[in-house]
Design a protein around this motif. Structure first.
Motif, PDB file in Angstrom:
ATOM      1  N   ALA A  88      28.755 -33.324  16.141  1.00  0.00           N
ATOM      2  CA  ALA A  88      28.576 -31.739  16.360  1.00  0.00           C
ATOM      3  C   ALA A  88      30.208 -31.017  16.498  1.00  0.00           C
ATOM      4  O   ALA A  88      30.422 -30.109  15.954  1.00  0.00           O
ATOM      5  N   SER A 122      30.878 -33.229  11.518  1.00  0.00           N
ATOM      6  CA  SER A 122      31.000 -32.104  12.449  1.00  0.00           C
ATOM      7  C   SER A 122      31.814 -30.802  11.779  1.00  0.00           C
ATOM      8  O   SER A 122      32.649 -30.987  11.051  1.00  0.00           O
ATOM      9  N   VAL A 153      19.862 -28.905  11.472  1.00  0.00           N
ATOM     10  CA  VAL A 153      21.557 -28.625  11.988  1.00  0.00           C
ATOM     11  C   VAL A 153      21.385 -27.660  13.221  1.00  0.00           C
ATOM     12  O   VAL A 153      22.290 -27.555  13.954  1.00  0.00           O
ATOM     13  N   LEU A 188      20.866 -29.425  15.912  1.00  0.00           N
ATOM     14  CA  LEU A 188      21.952 -30.439  16.362  1.00  0.00           C
ATOM     15  C   LEU A 188      23.102 -29.404  17.157  1.00  0.00           C
ATOM     16  O   LEU A 188      23.689 -29.918  18.296  1.00  0.00           O
ATOM     17  N   ASP A 240      21.313 -28.388  20.831  1.00  0.00           N
ATOM     18  CA  ASP A 240      21.197 -29.665  21.595  1.00  0.00           C
ATOM     19  C   ASP A 240      22.653 -29.823  22.112  1.00  0.00           C
ATOM     20  O   ASP A 240      22.705 -30.097  23.330  1.00  0.00           O
ATOM     21  N   GLN A 241      23.747 -29.583  21.577  1.00  0.00           N
ATOM     22  CA  GLN A 241      25.089 -29.771  21.910  1.00  0.00           C
ATOM     23  C   GLN A 241      25.200 -28.682  22.884  1.00  0.00           C
ATOM     24  O   GLN A 241      26.125 -29.093  24.153  1.00  0.00           O
ATOM     25  N   TYR A 284      27.207 -41.125  13.828  1.00  0.00           N
ATOM     26  CA  TYR A 284      26.027 -40.165  14.513  1.00  0.00           C
ATOM     27  C   TYR A 284      25.786 -40.246  15.849  1.00  0.00           C
ATOM     28  O   TYR A 284      24.858 -40.028  16.458  1.00  0.00           O
ATOM     29  N   HIS A 331      23.349 -39.362  18.781  1.00  0.00           N
ATOM     30  CA  HIS A 331      23.480 -37.939  19.254  1.00  0.00           C
ATOM     31  C   HIS A 331      21.920 -37.456  19.356  1.00  0.00           C
ATOM     32  O   HIS A 331      21.248 -37.466  18.286  1.00  0.00           O
ATOM     33  N   GLY A 377      21.104 -34.434  19.095  1.00  0.00           N
ATOM     34  CA  GLY A 377      20.800 -33.496  17.940  1.00  0.00           C
ATOM     35  C   GLY A 377      20.574 -34.095  16.558  1.00  0.00           C
ATOM     36  O   GLY A 377      19.864 -33.609  15.549  1.00  0.00           O
ATOM     37  N   VAL A 378      21.153 -35.534  16.323  1.00  0.00           N
ATOM     38  CA  VAL A 378      20.973 -36.106  15.133  1.00  0.00           C
ATOM     39  C   VAL A 378      19.301 -36.603  14.938  1.00  0.00           C
ATOM     40  O   VAL A 378      18.787 -36.398  13.942  1.00  0.00           O
ATOM     41  N   LEU A 424      17.444 -33.564  13.849  1.00  0.00           N
ATOM     42  CA  LEU A 424      17.698 -33.427  12.308  1.00  0.00           C
ATOM     43  C   LEU A 424      16.830 -34.212  11.646  1.00  0.00           C
ATOM     44  O   LEU A 424      16.156 -33.827  10.781  1.00  0.00           O
TER      45      LEU A 424
END
Lengths: 208, 208
Positions: free
Chosen positions: A83, A91, A125, A128, A131-132, B114, B122, B124-125, B128
């Protein structure tokens, strides 16, 4: 428990200066790879160049990349993060800003390689990115150990490809649980809302 | 409302054969880009090759890529999708299988590009991947219009990098709402659970 190696500001800047153009060139190629319409012979010729570049870059690799912490800011340096990683062409990247009140925010552009339904950012996405952001705000910019427990996303409307903003803040903390909230927005307002619960692992609880 | 152009099985296979090696070469480069430790001169030499490849692939591009539907299967061809796109180097890719009972599943490998926390995928992955699986199962393999309304993810434990499996199924349908559920798993069991509510847009409700 993660061990961190310190990276000096000077070394960080040198590495960023050396590899950022490489990552940018790869982002361009990923985009071109989705859109190119050239024939077999041209693809083969391009492949020759890609293989040559791979061979060059493999002349020295570090598979055991240490987890780095910036000597000046104290924050982890997440070069490879999908990310926010400045060395990961997956990213966008998202550069996360942290204000004095403890909020995180970021302004960034998502192009066609992040598309789900035609014209819209892939829902995953959006997840993603959020979440980050929520993870960063819940962990005081990644300086404290926090793992995602749950995250819930509400898609208010489609998120258009293009210029976007995301922000996140901590709502409250209850014992080992940190409750964070965030939004993804275009210039007409919120497109996705996110609520997350982040957990301090047992080994890190003494440290608060 | 999306308009679809049909792509014949023959044309699909030809395009896949032509561009899959290109996408694979780009995936390799994205990974090498995270791990390389070469110096300035070698980076510059590699950049020369990447720019040459970009110029070749840009000789003919299609910015207005139509939304395609495979003539034999009736399913959309999502070449550029960041989770499943065979022409998008951001995607692992995840190849989603559909069984006769209407479940979706996929087995795939997630490598270092990832990674979130050291050694783990991750969060967020994970989101996804699960958003894609739940969306596919909720839309009968993308043959019906369904948009993500909400998705909630529960991280049971860390998801290790490596070989993984994901699956999803429809729990129930209530009017315009389809409730889907899915799991991400390593070989020791579930690592992430997901629940999603997918909405049939008003313009598609007559079609059921």
């Amino acid at each position: 428990m993660f061990q961190f190696d310190l990276i000096s500001a000077e070394e960080y800047d040198r590495e960023r200066g050396r590899y950022a153009p490489l990552t940018d060139a790869l982002r361009t190629l990923v985009d071109v790879g989705v859109h190119t319409d050239v024939g077999d012979a041209t693809v083969r010729e391009a492949l020759g160049h890609l293989e040559a570049a791979t061979a060059l870059l493999r002349q020295r690799v570090r598979e055991d990349r240490p987890v780095l912490r910036h000597a000046d800011t104290g924050r982890p340096v997440t070069w490879g993060n999908p990310a926010v990683g400045l060395r990961n062409a997956i990213s966008p990247p998202i550069v996360v800003e942290h204000d004095l009140a403890g909020r995180c925010w970021s302004e960034f552009t998502l192009g066609p390689v992040y598309e789900g339904p035609p014209g819209w950012v892939h829902g995953g996405v959006c997840a993603l990115v959020l979440d980050q952001l929520l993870g960063e705000v819940a962990s005081d910019s990644l300086t404290k150990a926090r793992f995602t427990g749950t995250i819930s996303l509400r898609y208010v409307r489609g998120t258009p490809l293009g210029s976007l903003r995301a922000e996140a803040f901590v709502e409250r903390t209850e014992g080992a649980k940190t409750f964070a909230r965030g939004y993804l927005m275009d210039d007409e307002g919120v497109t996705v809302e996110a609520d997350g619960v982040f957990i301090t692992p047992a080994w890190a609880r003494d440290a608060g």
